[in-house]
Design a protein around this motif. Structure first.
Motif, PDB file in Angstrom:
ATOM      1  N   GLU A  17       0.824  -1.213   0.000  1.00  0.00           N
ATOM      2  CA  GLU A  17       0.000   0.000   0.000  1.00  0.00           C
ATOM      3  C   GLU A  17       0.851   1.252   0.000  1.00  0.00           C
TER       4      GLU A  17
ATOM      5  N   ARG B  13       2.393   1.873  -3.343  1.00  0.00           N
ATOM      6  CA  ARG B  13       1.373   2.405  -4.257  1.00  0.00           C
ATOM      7  C   ARG B  13       1.196   3.910  -4.043  1.00  0.00           C
ATOM      8  N   ASP B  14       1.252   4.342  -2.784  1.00  0.00           N
ATOM      9  CA  ASP B  14       1.173   5.783  -2.498  1.00  0.00           C
ATOM     10  C   ASP B  14       2.384   6.519  -3.064  1.00  0.00           C
TER      11      ASP B  14
ATOM     12  N   ASP C 213       2.046   7.150  -6.723  1.00  0.00           N
ATOM     13  CA  ASP C 213       1.122   8.234  -7.084  1.00  0.00           C
ATOM     14  C   ASP C 213       1.705   9.609  -6.808  1.00  0.00           C
TER      15      ASP C 213
ATOM     16  N   ARG D 219       6.864   5.576 -12.087  1.00  0.00           N
ATOM     17  CA  ARG D 219       5.536   5.136 -11.623  1.00  0.00           C
ATOM     18  C   ARG D 219       5.194   3.712 -12.068  1.00  0.00           C
TER      19      ARG D 219
ATOM     20  N   ARG E 282       4.414   0.792  -9.291  1.00  0.00           N
ATOM     21  CA  ARG E 282       3.136   0.078  -9.237  1.00  0.00           C
ATOM     22  C   ARG E 282       3.346  -1.427  -9.401  1.00  0.00           C
TER      23      ARG E 282
ATOM     24  N   ALA F  91       4.531  -2.722  -6.081  1.00  0.00           N
ATOM     25  CA  ALA F  91       3.428  -2.811  -5.130  1.00  0.00           C
ATOM     26  C   ALA F  91       2.637  -4.100  -5.349  1.00  0.00           C
ATOM     27  N   LYS F  92       2.416  -4.444  -6.612  1.00  0.00           N
ATOM     28  CA  LYS F  92       1.695  -5.682  -6.919  1.00  0.00           C
ATOM     29  C   LYS F  92       2.503  -6.910  -6.516  1.00  0.00           C
TER      30      LYS F  92
END
Length: 371
Positions: free
Chosen positions: A194, A197-198, A201, A209, A213, A216-217
């Motif tokens: 999480e 992911r922040d 962004d 980016r 991302r 994060a996955k």
């Protein structure tokens, strides 16, 4: 006073039945245990214990044997878990210290516990879901291809490849790597996902980016895929050879051992509950597993996760949970030697806790995401 003596009689019956696996009579209790009362008094106490559901008399004029309720009272109130001797602890250290990895240590621990107890030993590996992130390394492999190396506080090293349409600048990757380690160290992998992911962004990381991302996955997938970890088992054949039960009675137990997901859930939940002796015990129907109705499960958690959760509303940015990262346990008949089994399980759990908590502990390497 009579009730206290009755509990002493119950303990004597359980201990003698565990040793002999034969119904226990009042005369043998009087002879083998210094209770300071007559055989008639012991006989009356045994009859009262039978009325209260602690003992049963399998045959007329035979002695008594413990019920599930009797074993539970014995474990909760009467059993004394004697620490292993210095020689026994050294034996554990010697047997396990020769291992070359976390994997090897857990396999050795299962074999050792089975050898000590003569029962089935089960040892779970730390799941990534319960681990905290110690460090992330992003390694460029080829244009558009990176390797994410996740190092956890339990000594595990998990690797996943990340494919991108184009390669971001190296300095951007290095900055992202540093920010993730700064913000996510000590968090659970789910919480780390999480936070990454922040970060993705954030305008400051727009150039990386897609990579952020993807990372994060990766962390989400690691947490979701391995909530149960791997389970190592040993001692089933030895239990079959030593057991006085018939093969028909053992068949449900061995069937239950095949249901590893059920065992994992049972033993994991037992290990998470705070117990007076540091171990959890489920007897017969308490296991809620049909194949274990005539068996008992003794388990203890090892290691301690203090990974931060992802609750950003907490004052400290995420509540810290203190819980075991995995468990070690023993499964055997209800007439097992509870005190000895509990002591052995606790000792092996403490060794494993020390092993996974060493900063210099080696790691276990997982394969790519396709494994």
């Amino acid at each position: 006073m009579a009730n206290n003596r009755r509990m002493l009689v119950l303990r004597a019956v359980v201990e003698d039945y565990i040793r002999s696996q034969e119904p226990v009579g009042s005369s043998s209790i009087t002879r083998e245990h210094d209770l300071g009362v007559s055989s008639a008094t012991v006989r009356n106490d045994m009859a009262a214990l039978e009325d209260e559901g602690y003992l049963i008399q399998p045959h007329t004029s035979a002695g008594r044997i413990p019920t599930e309720k009797g074993y539970r009272t014995f474990v909760d109130k009467l059993a004394t878990v004697v620490p292993l001797s210095a020689a026994q602890r050294r034996g554990i250290d010697t047997f396990l210290s020769g291992s070359v990895s976390l994997d090897d240590t857990l396999q050795r621990a299962a074999r050792l516990l089975a050898r000590i107890t003569g029962q089935v030993a089960v040892v779970a590996s730390p799941s990534l879901a319960r681990s905290a992130l110690r460090r992330l390394e992003i390694v460029p492999l080829a244009p558009g291809l990176h390797l994410a190396v996740v190092i956890t506080d339990t000594g595990r090293v998990a690797q996943r490849t990340v494919s991108l349409p184009a390669s971001p600048a190296e300095d951007g990757v290095a900055t992202l790597n540093a920010r993730i380690n700064e913000e996510c160290q000590g968090t659970s992998l789910a919480a780390a996902g999480e936070r990454v992911r922040d970060i993705a962004d954030s305008p400051a990381f727009a150039s990386v980016r897609p990579l952020a991302r993807s990372l994060a996955k990766v962390m989400d997938d690691m947490a979701d895929e391995e909530r149960s970890g791997t389970m190592y088992m040993a001692g089933a054949s030895k239990l079959a050879q030593q057991s006085s039960a018939g093969l028909a009675d053992l068949a449900p137990l061995f069937d239950a051992l095949e249901e590893q997901v059920v065992l994992m859930k049972l033993m994991s939940s037992l290990s998470e509950v705070s117990q007076p002796h540091g171990v959890g015990v489920a007897i017969g129907s308490e296991t809620h597993t049909p194949g274990l109705l005539h068996a008992s499960v003794v388990t203890s958690g090892y290691g301690q996760s203090t990974a931060q959760t992802a609750d950003a509303d907490d004052a400290d940015g995420g509540a810290r949970r203190a819980e075991p990262i995995a468990f070690v346990g023993s499964i055997g008949p209800t007439h097992m030697d509870y005190a000895a089994t509990m002591a052995a399980v606790r000792a092996v759990a403490r060794y494993l806790t020390g092993f996974v908590n060493r900063e210099e502990g080696g790691g276990e390497t997982d394969g790519d995401a396709g494994d």
